[in-house]
Design an enzyme around this catalytic site. Structure first.
Site, PDB file in Angstrom:
ATOM      1  N   LEU A   1     -44.773  34.528 135.382  1.00 36.27           N
ATOM      2  CA  LEU A   1     -45.661  33.464 135.854  1.00 36.27           C
ATOM      3  C   LEU A   1     -45.083  32.083 135.572  1.00 36.27           C
ATOM      4  CD1 LEU A   1     -49.095  34.891 134.651  1.00 36.27           C
ATOM      5  CD2 LEU A   1     -48.231  34.848 136.985  1.00 36.27           C
TER       6      LEU A   1
ATOM      7  N   ASP B   1     -50.215  18.497 122.022  1.00 36.06           N
ATOM      8  CA  ASP B   1     -49.343  18.548 123.212  1.00 36.06           C
ATOM      9  C   ASP B   1     -50.189  18.569 124.488  1.00 36.06           C
ATOM     10  OD1 ASP B   1     -46.985  18.524 124.600  1.00 36.06           O
ATOM     11  OD2 ASP B   1     -46.573  20.666 124.369  1.00 36.06           O
TER      12      ASP B   1
END
Length: 735
Positions: A409, A528
C-alpha cells in the site's frame, strides 16, 4: 530378488495406510478443465460442455439451468445417460406420436441425418397402441416413401392396455439397421370405424419398457410426451492408427489399455477398454487397471489372489510356489516394516528438531524485536492491551500472500505497509518495520504502547502486532481511501475536494489531537503531524496514523527534551532551536496542515523564481500583504469567504513563532466545530488575532535568512535583527 520385492511391499504398505488418497481419486471421464456432470448425468468425453471439451459439434452438450443436459442436435434432445465404457450408447428423451388424442400433438421422430448417431436396432422397439389399425414406420428416399417397419394388433376389450404388448391392443416390431429418420403414420383408411379413436406409437428403449410394465401405458397416454430411446454413436473421420497416436495410451506397460473397431451399425469408429481395465477409452490414460482381487471378480477360491496389470494370478494353498512366495512375503514384510519404522522415526525426529529450531528462532526474534521491552513498557505504564492481539507469522504470511509486492500500500522511512485479509475476512494493513538499529526498535515499541492507549474514531486503530518474525509487524485497521495529501495535491475529478469536506477533515483532525493532548489517560504528543500521515476511510473521515515518533507523558509533564524529529516544513521553529517539544509544537504542525488545506500547496514548494520556500512563510507574507484570496485553492474559493477568513486566522495563530501565543488544540477544535455547526464565520472570530497579526507582524522582516536557507526576497525592504526570532518557519533553498 529381495530388494524389488521389498520396494513393492513398502509401496503396498503406503497404499494401505493412506486409503483416503486412493479412494478419493475418481476415474477421469472428461477432458481436463471441463465439467464432467450436468445435474445427475455424467458427461464423458468425446461428449462435453463448453468449447474445447467435445470432439466436434455433434457431441456438444448444453447444460440448461445446471441440471438438464441437452444433446446439441437440431432436435435438442434431453440426455438421460451416456455410456462410453461398455457400449457407445446415449439415451435421450424421444417424442411420442399421438393421433386423435385430446390435448396431444402429432409429433415427428428426431432427424439424425448427417449426424454420427443412429437409432439402436438392438436396444429399441417400435411400439404402437392402435388395435385394428396398421401402424407404420416410413422412410423417404429420393422423394419416394417406403415402409420400413409396421405392426398391427387385435382389438380385445377383455385385455387391458397394461398387459404385455403381445398383439392384443398393442404391438411391437424391430427396426432396421442404421436408421436415422422415420415417419409414423396410421393406416385408418382400411378400417373407418377407428378413424376417430385415440392411438399412439413410439420408438422406445426396450429395457425401460420392460422395467416400467405396471404403469407404462397409463403414464404414456396421460402424462408423458416423451419416452427413453437409445442412440448408438461413433467417431467419424477417424482411423484406429490416428486414434492410437492421438491418445498415446500406454498406461498398461507394453499392453495397450484400449481397443477400437468399426461396428456394423455405424460407419465410424468405436473404442472400449480392454478386459481387465475400466474407464473412458477416449481420453489419455482413461482406462485404468481393475484390481480383481479387491473387487472379488476372480476365481481364486481357497487360494491367494495376486493382482496383475490387466489381469490377476491365483496361487493354490498347497502350491510349492505359493509357499516359497509366502516365505518371501514374510521376509519382505519383516524387512519392509523395519525400514518403514526407521523412516517414520527419522521423519518424526526431523520434524521435532525442526519445530524446536523454529520455536527458538521465534523466541530469539521476540526478544530482538523488543518483546521484553514491550512487556516492561506495558507493566510500567499499566497500559490496557486486552484488545491488542499477538498475531503469528503464519497468519500474516497467509493474509498478505507471503508479503507479495502486489499487496504493498505504501512505503516510508519506518517500513512498508501491505494490504491483507485475515481468516475471518477482515481487511487489515500490515506494517513491516525496517529495523536497522536500536533507535528504530524503540520507535516501533513506542508505537505499540502509544496506540494501545488510544480509543478514538479519528485515530487509526491498532489491532495487534507480531514479534516472532525477523522484523516486527504492526496490524492496523485498513483505511481504504489513501492519504489526505493525495486529495489535496492530486486533483480528483471523481471526488472533488470541496471546502465543506476540507473544513470537516480539519475539524476531525483537531478533535483527535485535542483528545491526544488532553483526554487520553496520559498526554500524547504525535510529533509528526502532516498530510501524508492523515488517512481517509470509506466515508472520507480523517484518521491520524503513524505514531512511531510519538511520546506519552506523565500528567505533570509540560514538554519533552529530545533530539529533533519530524518533517521539514512542519517543524516547530521553537522545537528546532531548543530541542523541547511541547503540545504547541503539534499545534504548529497542524497550522501548516491547515494552510495546505487552504492553498492546495505542499509544505515545501518552489515558486517561479526557483527559490526554495516554506509554505508557512509564504502564507504569513500573503496575510501581511492582504493577498490571502490570491493564494487560496480554487475549491476553497467556492466556500463562504467569512468561514475561509476565520480558518485562515486560526492557521495564522497556530503558526505564531511564540508557542505560548498559539491556541491549544482544544481551542482550535472548539472553534472549527463552531464554524461547522453555524456556517457563519463571523460568530466565531472570538479573537481579533487577525488584526493582531497584521499590526504585530507587518513590521517583521521578509528578507531575513537563516542557516538552512533564505526566507524572503531581498527586495522586500529592511528590518531590525530583533525580529529574527519571530519568523513563522524556516525556509529552505532546494538544490
Amino acid at each position: 530378488m529381495i530388494i524389488p520385492l521389498l520396494l513393492h511391499i513398502i509401496i503396498l504398505f503406503c497404499n494401505i495406510i493412506t486409503p483416503s488418497l486412493a479412494s478419493s481419486s475418481e476415474l477421469q471421464i472428461a477432458e481436463k478443465g471441463c465439467k464432467s456432470r450436468c445435474g445427475d448425468v455424467k458427461i464423458p468425453y468425446p461428449f462435453g460442455i463448453g468449447p474445447g471439451c467435445y470432439v466436434d459439434k455433434w457431441f456438444e452438450i448444453v447444460c440448461i439451468n445446471s441440471t438438464t443436459p441437452v444433446l446439441s442436435l437440431n432436435n435438442r434432445l434431453e440426455v438421460l445417460q451416456i455410456d462410453v465404457e461398455k457400449e457407445a450408447i446415449i439415451k435421450v428423451k424421444h417424442p411420442i406420436t399421438f393421433l386423435n388424442c385430446k390435448g396431444r400433438e402429432f409429433n415427428e421422430a428426431a432427424n439424425l441425418t448427417e449426424s454420427p448417431f443412429v437409432f439402436s436396432q438392438k436396444k429399441n422397439r417400435f411400439t404402437a397402441v392402435s388395435c385394428g389399425v396398421l401402424s407404420r414406420m416410413r422412410s423417404t428416399t429420393d422423394n419416394t416413401s417406403q415402409t420400413i417397419g409396421a405392426c398391427m394388433s387385435i382389438c380385445d376389450n377383455s385385455t387391458a392396455e397394461e398387459a404385455n404388448c403381445n398383439g392384443m391392443n398393442c404391438c411391437q416390431t424391430m427396426i432396421p439397421l442404421n436408421l436415422k429418420y422415420f415417419r409414423t403414420d396410421f393406416d385408418t383408411q382400411r378400417t373407418n370405424r377407428f378413424q376417430n379413436k385415440c392411438m399412439y406409437a413410439f420408438l422406445v428403449d426396450l429395457q425401460w419398457f420392460q422395467d416400467n410394465r405396471a404403469s407404462r401405458f397409463v403414464d404414456i397416454k396421460d402424462k408423458m410426451d416423451t419416452v427413453p430411446v437409445a442412440l448408438e454413436w461413433s467417431l467419424y473421420n477417424w482411423t484406429v492408427e490416428e486414434l492410437g497416436n492421438s491418445f498415446n495410451s500406454t498406461s498398461g506397460g507394453d499392453l495397450a489399455t484400449f481397443s477400437c473397431s468399426f461396428p456394423g451399425q455405424t460407419s465410424g469408429i468405436q473404442c472400449s477398454c480392454k478386459s481387465g481395465f475400466e474407464g473412458n477409452p477416449y481420453i489419455l490414460g482413461g482406462c485404468r487397471d481393475i484390481d480383481e482381487c479387491k473387487s472379488g471378480h476372480n476365481y481364486c477360491s481357497g487360494g491367494i489372489c495376486s493382482n496383475r496389470i490387466g489381469s490377476y494370478q491365483c496361487f493354490g494353498p498347497d502350491d510349492p510356489k505359493n509357499k516359497t512366495t509366502g516365505n518371501m512375503v514374510i521376509l519382505g514384510l519383516s524387512v519392509g516394516f523395519s525400514l518403514l519404522f526407521l523412516l517414520i522415526a527419522y521423519w518424526c525426529l526431523h520434524k521435532i528438531i525442526k519445530k524446536r529450531r523454529r520455536i527458538r528462532h521465534k523466541e530469539k526474534f521476540f526478544k530482538r524485536n523488543g518483546g521484553l521491552l514491550l512487556q516492561q513498557e506495558m507493566s510500567s505504564r499499566k497500559v490496557n492491551v486486552e484488545k491488542t492481539k499477538l498475531f503469528t507469522s503464519k497468519e500474516l504470511k497467509k493474509a498478505t500472500d507471503n508479503f507479495n509486492a502486489d499487496r504493498i500500500l505504501g512505503q516510508g522511512g519506518q517500513g512498508t505497509v501491505y494490504k491483507g485479509m485475515l481468516a475471518d475476512g477482515r481487511i487489515v494493513a500490515v506494517k513491516k518495520s525496517k529495523i536497522v538499529d536500536e533507535g528504530k526498535l524503540v520507535e516501533f515499541i513506542n508505537e505499540v504502547v502509544v496506540l494501545s492507549q488510544i480509543n478514538h474514531r479519528n485515530v487509526v486503530k491498532l489491532m495487534g502486532c507480531c514479534l516472532e518474525t525477523e522484523v516486527p509487524l504492526l496490524i492496523y485497521e485498513f483505511i481504504q481511501n489513501g492519504t489526505l495529501s493525495e486529495y489535496i495535491h492530486n486533483k480528483n475529478e471523481e471526488f472533488p475536494f470541496t471546502w465543506e469536506i476540507r473544513l470537516r477533515v480539519a475539524t476531525e483532525i483537531a478533535g483527535a489531537l485535542f483528545y491526544l493532548h488532553s483526554a487520553a489517560s496520559c498526554p500524547i504528543y504525535h510529533r509528526d503531524i502532516k498530510s501524508t500521515n492523515i488517512l481517509l476511510d470509506e466515508k472520507y473521515r480523517a484518521k491520524i496514523a503513524d505514531f512511531g515518533t510519538s511520546r506519552s507523558l506523565n500528567v505533570d509533564q509540560t514538554h519533552l527534551t529530545t533530539q529533533v524529529h519530524g518533517t521539514f516544513g512542519y517543524l516547530d521553529p521553537e522545537y528546532f532551536q531548543s530541542n523541547q517539544f511541547t503540545e504547541k509544537s503539534d499545534v504548529y504542525s497542524f497550522g501548516v496542515l491547515l494552510v495546505e488545506l487552504l492553498t492546495g500547496e505542499k509544505a515545501i514548494f518552489t515558486k517561479r523564481s526557483s527559490e526554495g520556500r516554506s509554505l508557512a512563510t509564504y502564507f504569513i507574507i500573503s496575510m501581511h500583504e492582504n493577498r490571502l484570496f490570491d493564494i487560496l485553492d480554487a475549491k476553497v474559493m467556492e466556500g463562504p469567504k467569512e468561514e475561509v477568513l476565520v480558518v485562515a486566522n486560526i492557521a495564522n495563530r497556530c503558526l505564531n513563532l511564540n508557542g505560548k501565543k498559539r491556541p491549544t488544540m482544544k481551542e482550535v477544535s472548539v472553534e472549527l466545530e463552531g464554524i461547522q455547526m453555524s456556517g457563519k464565520a463571523s460568530d466565531f472570530q472570538r479573537h481579533e488575532e487577525f488584526d493582531y497579526v497584521r499590526t504585530e507582524q507587518i513590521e517583521r522582516c521578509d528578507a531575513v535568512s537563516m542557516s538552512i536557507g533564505s526566507a524572503f526576497d531581498s527586495n522586500r525592504g529592511d528590518c531590525s535583527s530583533s525580529s529574527l526570532h519571530e519568523l513563522p518557519l524556516l525556509s529552505f533553498t532546494q538544490h
